[in-house]
Design an enzyme around this catalytic site. Structure first.
Site, PDB file in Angstrom:
ATOM      1  N   ARG A  72       0.710  -1.460   0.132  1.00 46.80           N
ATOM      2  CA  ARG A  72       0.074  -0.001   0.060  1.00 46.80           C
ATOM      3  C   ARG A  72       0.928   1.153  -0.025  1.00 46.80           C
ATOM      4  NH1 ARG A  72      -4.890  -2.099  -0.014  1.00 46.80           N
ATOM      5  NH2 ARG A  72      -5.121  -4.132   1.100  1.00 46.80           N
ATOM      6  N   ASP A  73       0.347   2.112  -0.693  1.00 47.40           N
ATOM      7  CA  ASP A  73       1.137   3.322  -0.996  1.00 47.40           C
ATOM      8  C   ASP A  73       1.160   4.114   0.334  1.00 47.40           C
ATOM      9  OD1 ASP A  73       2.055   5.394  -3.277  1.00 47.40           O
ATOM     10  OD2 ASP A  73       1.870   6.597  -1.578  1.00 47.40           O
ATOM     11  N   ILE A  74       1.998   4.818   1.106  1.00 47.02           N
ATOM     12  CA  ILE A  74       2.312   5.350   2.248  1.00 47.02           C
ATOM     13  C   ILE A  74       1.551   6.685   2.311  1.00 47.02           C
ATOM     14  CG2 ILE A  74       4.241   6.959   2.077  1.00 47.02           C
ATOM     15  CD1 ILE A  74       5.393   5.601   4.607  1.00 47.02           C
ATOM     16  N   ASN A  80       4.743   6.346 -13.683  1.00 52.80           N
ATOM     17  CA  ASN A  80       5.388   7.641 -13.803  1.00 52.80           C
ATOM     18  C   ASN A  80       6.887   7.197 -14.187  1.00 52.80           C
ATOM     19  OD1 ASN A  80       3.192   9.104 -13.236  1.00 52.80           O
ATOM     20  ND2 ASN A  80       3.550   8.901 -11.022  1.00 52.80           N
ATOM     21  N   GLU A 106       9.121  10.049  -8.670  1.00 50.22           N
ATOM     22  CA  GLU A 106       9.803  10.255  -7.293  1.00 50.22           C
ATOM     23  C   GLU A 106      10.830   9.214  -7.061  1.00 50.22           C
ATOM     24  OE1 GLU A 106       7.204  11.157  -3.968  1.00 50.22           O
ATOM     25  OE2 GLU A 106       5.946  12.366  -5.142  1.00 50.22           O
ATOM     26  N   VAL A 107      10.569   7.852  -6.892  1.00 48.77           N
ATOM     27  CA  VAL A 107      11.085   6.805  -6.665  1.00 48.77           C
ATOM     28  C   VAL A 107      11.875   6.116  -7.847  1.00 48.77           C
ATOM     29  CG1 VAL A 107      11.204   4.448  -5.312  1.00 48.77           C
ATOM     30  CG2 VAL A 107       9.738   6.795  -4.431  1.00 48.77           C
ATOM     31  N   HIS A 134       7.623   1.068 -10.662  1.00 47.65           N
ATOM     32  CA  HIS A 134       6.466   0.776  -9.817  1.00 47.65           C
ATOM     33  C   HIS A 134       5.056   1.210 -10.468  1.00 47.65           C
ATOM     34  CE1 HIS A 134       8.028   4.888  -8.518  1.00 47.65           C
ATOM     35  NE2 HIS A 134       6.712   5.166  -8.510  1.00 47.65           N
ATOM     36  N   HIS A 156       1.221   2.339 -10.101  1.00 48.58           N
ATOM     37  CA  HIS A 156       0.087   2.793  -9.084  1.00 48.58           C
ATOM     38  C   HIS A 156      -1.171   1.976  -9.464  1.00 48.58           C
ATOM     39  CE1 HIS A 156       2.484   6.312  -7.345  1.00 48.58           C
ATOM     40  NE2 HIS A 156       2.983   5.953  -8.429  1.00 48.58           N
TER      41      HIS A 156
HETATM   42  P1  AMP Z   1       5.954   8.111  -8.120  1.00 49.11           P
HETATM   43  O1  AMP Z   1       5.973   9.738  -7.969  1.00 49.11           O
HETATM   44  O2  AMP Z   1       5.223   7.679  -8.973  1.00 49.11           O
HETATM   45  O3  AMP Z   1       7.585   8.015  -8.167  1.00 49.11           O
HETATM   46  O4  AMP Z   1       5.442   7.736  -6.717  1.00 49.11           O
HETATM   47  C1  AMP Z   1       6.076   7.193  -5.749  1.00 49.11           C
HETATM   48  C2  AMP Z   1       4.990   6.930  -4.622  1.00 49.11           C
HETATM   49  O5  AMP Z   1       5.829   6.079  -3.707  1.00 49.11           O
HETATM   50  C3  AMP Z   1       4.341   7.960  -4.043  1.00 49.11           C
HETATM   51  O6  AMP Z   1       2.901   7.899  -4.173  1.00 49.11           O
HETATM   52  C4  AMP Z   1       4.643   7.737  -2.607  1.00 49.11           C
HETATM   53  O7  AMP Z   1       3.671   8.180  -1.564  1.00 49.11           O
HETATM   54  C5  AMP Z   1       5.138   6.183  -2.199  1.00 49.11           C
HETATM   55  N1  AMP Z   1       5.964   5.898  -1.328  1.00 49.11           N
HETATM   56  C6  AMP Z   1       7.078   6.503  -0.824  1.00 49.11           C
HETATM   57  N2  AMP Z   1       7.635   6.051  -0.088  1.00 49.11           N
HETATM   58  C7  AMP Z   1       6.813   4.943   0.410  1.00 49.11           C
HETATM   59  C8  AMP Z   1       6.970   3.898   1.437  1.00 49.11           C
HETATM   60  N3  AMP Z   1       7.802   3.907   2.214  1.00 49.11           N
HETATM   61  N4  AMP Z   1       5.965   2.974   1.402  1.00 49.11           N
HETATM   62  C9  AMP Z   1       5.052   3.278   0.547  1.00 49.11           C
HETATM   63  N5  AMP Z   1       4.948   3.858  -0.245  1.00 49.11           N
HETATM   64  C10 AMP Z   1       5.829   4.844  -0.629  1.00 49.11           C
END
Ligand code: AMP
Length: 122
Positions: A34-36, A93, A101-102, A106, A108
């Site tokens: 689950r997304d945080i 993304n 961001e990450v 991944h 969503h």
């Molecule tokens: P993106 O902008 O597509 O890279 O989305 C990164 C997603 O990772 C965001 O929706 C964040 O809320 C989610 N996220 C970041 N850190 C964590 C974590 N530790 N556990 C779960 N989701 C996370």
């Protein structure tokens, strides 16, 4: 294009067990959790366990076993979470323009409410 994977990203840390996560499904090659910061009643992320930065990286370099596992994991999460009837959205993304961001692939999975139009101008 040569993809550079940074193994200090937060999802790499989750895969190594250094950071906790709320797991929905784990398969041989994939993890769903689950997304945080959920943006819908259902907001699950599905990641491959391998070191892939983006969907295009994964599509080019992952094995067929990883790709099949990953796609099936997405379907399984939808089935487990019961979103097929009302509908849902899949977002991946990538990079700067995609506002990723990450830097670990991944997707969503979003559902549980009407999600609005796909894009808004930034
Ligand atoms: P993106 O902008 O597509 O890279 O989305 C990164 C997603 O990772 C965001 O929706 C964040 O809320 C989610 N996220 C970041 N850190 C964590 C974590 N530790 N556990 C779960 N989701 C996370």
């Amino acid at each position: 294009m040569a993809y550079q994977y940074d193994d200090q990203n937060v999802f790499a840390k989750i895969l190594r067990g250094e950071i906790p996560n709320d797991t929905v499904l784990e398969t041989e090659h994939s993890l769903a959790f689950r997304d945080i910061r959920p943006q819908a009643p259902l907001h699950v992320l599905v990641i491959p366990k391998g070191p892939y930065v983006t969907f295009d990286h994964f599509a080019q370099e992952a094995s067929e076993a990883e790709i099949v596992d990953y796609v099936r994991a997405v379907g399984q999460v939808c089935s487990m979470e019961g979103v097929a009837v009302d509908g849902w959205r899949l977002i991946a993304n990538a990079g700067q323009n995609g506002v990723q961001e990450v830097p670990h692939l991944h997707v969503h999975i979003l559902g549980g409410r009407v999600l609005g139009r796909m894009l808004e101008r930034a």
